[in-house]
Motif scaffolding. Structure first.
Motif, PDB file in Angstrom:
ATOM      1  N   ALA A   1     -30.243 -25.787   0.208  1.00 40.82           N
ATOM      2  CA  ALA A   1     -29.100 -26.113   1.055  1.00 40.82           C
ATOM      3  C   ALA A   1     -28.512 -24.843   1.636  1.00 40.82           C
ATOM      4  N   GLU A   2     -27.946 -24.968   2.849  1.00 43.66           N
ATOM      5  CA  GLU A   2     -27.256 -23.855   3.491  1.00 43.66           C
ATOM      6  C   GLU A   2     -25.856 -24.302   3.894  1.00 43.66           C
ATOM      7  N   ALA A   3     -24.948 -23.334   3.968  1.00 45.92           N
ATOM      8  CA  ALA A   3     -23.579 -23.624   4.387  1.00 45.92           C
ATOM      9  C   ALA A   3     -23.061 -22.461   5.216  1.00 45.92           C
ATOM     10  N   ALA A   4     -22.191 -22.787   6.189  1.00 47.06           N
ATOM     11  CA  ALA A   4     -21.641 -21.758   7.071  1.00 47.06           C
ATOM     12  C   ALA A   4     -20.241 -21.325   6.665  1.00 47.06           C
ATOM     13  N   ASP A   5     -19.660 -21.981   5.680  1.00 45.71           N
ATOM     14  CA  ASP A   5     -18.361 -21.570   5.159  1.00 45.71           C
ATOM     15  C   ASP A   5     -18.192 -22.113   3.744  1.00 45.71           C
ATOM     16  N   GLY A   6     -17.089 -21.725   3.103  1.00 45.25           N
ATOM     17  CA  GLY A   6     -16.881 -22.109   1.719  1.00 45.25           C
ATOM     18  C   GLY A   6     -16.734 -23.604   1.510  1.00 45.25           C
ATOM     19  N   ALA A   7     -16.061 -24.275   2.450  1.00 46.63           N
ATOM     20  CA  ALA A   7     -15.872 -25.726   2.318  1.00 46.63           C
ATOM     21  C   ALA A   7     -17.212 -26.449   2.370  1.00 46.63           C
ATOM     22  N   GLU A   8     -18.083 -26.024   3.282  1.00 45.30           N
ATOM     23  CA  GLU A   8     -19.421 -26.609   3.361  1.00 45.30           C
ATOM     24  C   GLU A   8     -20.206 -26.342   2.081  1.00 45.30           C
ATOM     25  N   ALA A   9     -19.993 -25.182   1.493  1.00 41.58           N
ATOM     26  CA  ALA A   9     -20.690 -24.835   0.255  1.00 41.58           C
ATOM     27  C   ALA A   9     -20.290 -25.789  -0.872  1.00 41.58           C
ATOM     28  N   VAL A  10     -18.988 -26.069  -0.985  1.00 41.70           N
ATOM     29  CA  VAL A  10     -18.510 -26.997  -2.014  1.00 41.70           C
ATOM     30  C   VAL A  10     -19.098 -28.389  -1.775  1.00 41.70           C
ATOM     31  N   ASP A  11     -19.098 -28.834  -0.508  1.00 40.92           N
ATOM     32  CA  ASP A  11     -19.674 -30.140  -0.174  1.00 40.92           C
ATOM     33  C   ASP A  11     -21.158 -30.194  -0.528  1.00 40.92           C
ATOM     34  N   ALA A  12     -21.868 -29.085  -0.274  1.00 42.20           N
ATOM     35  CA  ALA A  12     -23.308 -29.046  -0.554  1.00 42.20           C
ATOM     36  C   ALA A  12     -23.576 -29.171  -2.050  1.00 42.20           C
ATOM     37  N   CYS A  13     -22.710 -28.586  -2.869  1.00 42.36           N
ATOM     38  CA  CYS A  13     -22.882 -28.706  -4.326  1.00 42.36           C
ATOM     39  C   CYS A  13     -22.695 -30.149  -4.771  1.00 42.36           C
ATOM     40  N   ARG A  14     -21.868 -30.886  -4.048  1.00 39.71           N
ATOM     41  CA  ARG A  14     -21.657 -32.296  -4.374  1.00 39.71           C
ATOM     42  C   ARG A  14     -22.876 -33.124  -3.960  1.00 39.71           C
ATOM     43  N   ASP A  15     -23.464 -32.766  -2.823  1.00 33.88           N
ATOM     44  CA  ASP A  15     -24.528 -33.596  -2.255  1.00 33.88           C
ATOM     45  C   ASP A  15     -25.920 -33.222  -2.734  1.00 33.88           C
ATOM     46  N   GLU A  16     -26.127 -31.965  -3.107  1.00 39.76           N
ATOM     47  CA  GLU A  16     -27.459 -31.493  -3.485  1.00 39.76           C
ATOM     48  C   GLU A  16     -27.518 -31.159  -4.977  1.00 39.76           C
ATOM     49  N   ASP A  17     -28.721 -31.163  -5.511  1.00 36.77           N
ATOM     50  CA  ASP A  17     -28.939 -30.762  -6.900  1.00 36.77           C
ATOM     51  C   ASP A  17     -29.144 -29.244  -6.907  1.00 36.77           C
ATOM     52  N   VAL A  18     -28.095 -28.490  -7.213  1.00 29.44           N
ATOM     53  CA  VAL A  18     -28.089 -27.029  -7.077  1.00 29.44           C
ATOM     54  C   VAL A  18     -27.968 -26.365  -8.446  1.00 29.44           C
ATOM     55  N   ASP A  19     -28.774 -25.325  -8.681  1.00 28.10           N
ATOM     56  CA  ASP A  19     -28.690 -24.540  -9.910  1.00 28.10           C
ATOM     57  C   ASP A  19     -27.873 -23.262  -9.720  1.00 28.10           C
ATOM     58  N   LEU A  20     -27.946 -22.712  -8.493  1.00 23.35           N
ATOM     59  CA  LEU A  20     -27.358 -21.401  -8.216  1.00 23.35           C
ATOM     60  C   LEU A  20     -26.756 -21.387  -6.818  1.00 23.35           C
ATOM     61  N   ALA A  21     -25.515 -20.919  -6.708  1.00 25.36           N
ATOM     62  CA  ALA A  21     -24.861 -20.774  -5.408  1.00 25.36           C
ATOM     63  C   ALA A  21     -24.735 -19.295  -5.076  1.00 25.36           C
ATOM     64  N   VAL A  22     -25.302 -18.896  -3.940  1.00 25.33           N
ATOM     65  CA  VAL A  22     -25.187 -17.524  -3.447  1.00 25.33           C
ATOM     66  C   VAL A  22     -24.187 -17.549  -2.299  1.00 25.33           C
ATOM     67  N   LEU A  23     -23.021 -16.958  -2.506  1.00 25.79           N
ATOM     68  CA  LEU A  23     -21.904 -17.108  -1.574  1.00 25.79           C
ATOM     69  C   LEU A  23     -21.503 -15.785  -0.946  1.00 25.79           C
ATOM     70  N   ASP A  24     -21.431 -15.767   0.391  1.00 26.10           N
ATOM     71  CA  ASP A  24     -20.846 -14.622   1.089  1.00 26.10           C
ATOM     72  C   ASP A  24     -19.362 -14.575   0.748  1.00 26.10           C
ATOM     73  N   ILE A  25     -18.808 -13.402   0.644  1.00 21.83           N
ATOM     74  CA  ILE A  25     -17.410 -13.294   0.216  1.00 21.83           C
ATOM     75  C   ILE A  25     -16.436 -13.599   1.351  1.00 21.83           C
TER      76      ILE A  25
END
Length: 214
Positions: free
Chosen positions: A31-55
């Motif tokens: 999964a990819e995200a363009a901002d933090g809110a999308e990242a949180v949504d992606a964790c809800r929708d996808e089966d994710v083990d590791l989140a790599v987040l730009d600060i």
């Protein structure tokens, strides 16, 4: 296979980092995200083990996203990917639940190792971050704040001593009546705690700590 969420507001950066990660047989960006809110949504929708987040991202920063992800899905490991070699950002990342802080300038060198360390439950710190931790420790010591009595547990010191004396993992396991896998896990934790990388570093530490004679 480690399933990774990659969040960065720059599409070119995401593409470059994805190429680095997807080239490894045990890592996959799901999964990819363009901002933090999308990242949180992606964790809800996808089966994710590791989140790599730009600060630094719009709407919700990587730090804000890390706090939210840590709270909602404590099983997801988090790495902060940043262009800033900044102590404040580094400490805030640790507080937000990240297990590692990787500089974008050396991501091609450090990111793979950081991902694997995070999945193993181990911290990943670049050299400047280790320096920051030591400075913080000394600062708290000067102010008289409570500090841990020792870095390593008695069992970890025991293992360092045996490693420094040249024993193999199998021999250490037999001596301590534990499994070789447990020895390997202790060794990885010890290296992470001390910010070291190999047996030679551990031997030098054992000599300085008085665990063995030079």
């Amino acid at each position: 296979m480690t399933r990774i969420l990659l969040a960065d507001d720059h599409a070119l950066v995401r593409r470059g980092v994805r190429l680095i990660l997807d080239a490894e047989p045990d890592l996959e960006v799901v999964a990819e995200a363009a901002d933090g809110a999308e990242a949180v949504d992606a964790c809800r929708d996808e089966d994710v083990d590791l989140a790599v987040l730009d600060i630094a991202m719009p709407r919700m920063t990587g730090l804000q996203a890390a706090r939210e992800i840590s709270k909602r899905w404590p099983g997801i490991r988090i790495l902060i990917l940043s262009m800033y070699d900044n102590e404040q950002y580094f400490f805030e990342s640790l507080k937000a639940g990240a297990s590692g802080y990787v500089l974008k300038s050396v991501a091609d060198r450090d990111l793979i190792e950081a991902c694997r360390a995070a999945v193993r439950g181990e911290p990943f710190l670049y050299p400047g971050a280790v320096t920051a931790l030591i400075r913080d420790y000394l600062h708290r010591h000067r102010r008289g704040e409570a500090l841990p009595d020792q870095i390593l547990t008695p069992r970890e010191e025991e293992i360092v001593k045996l490693i420094a004396e040249g024993n193999t993992a199998k021999a250490i396991a037999e001596t301590l009546v534990i499994s070789p896998k447990t020895v390997d896990r202790h060794r990885a934790n010890i290296l992470a705690k001390l910010g070291m990388s190999d047996r030679l570093d551990l031997t030098r530490y054992a000599i300085r700590a008085g665990l063995i004679e030079p």
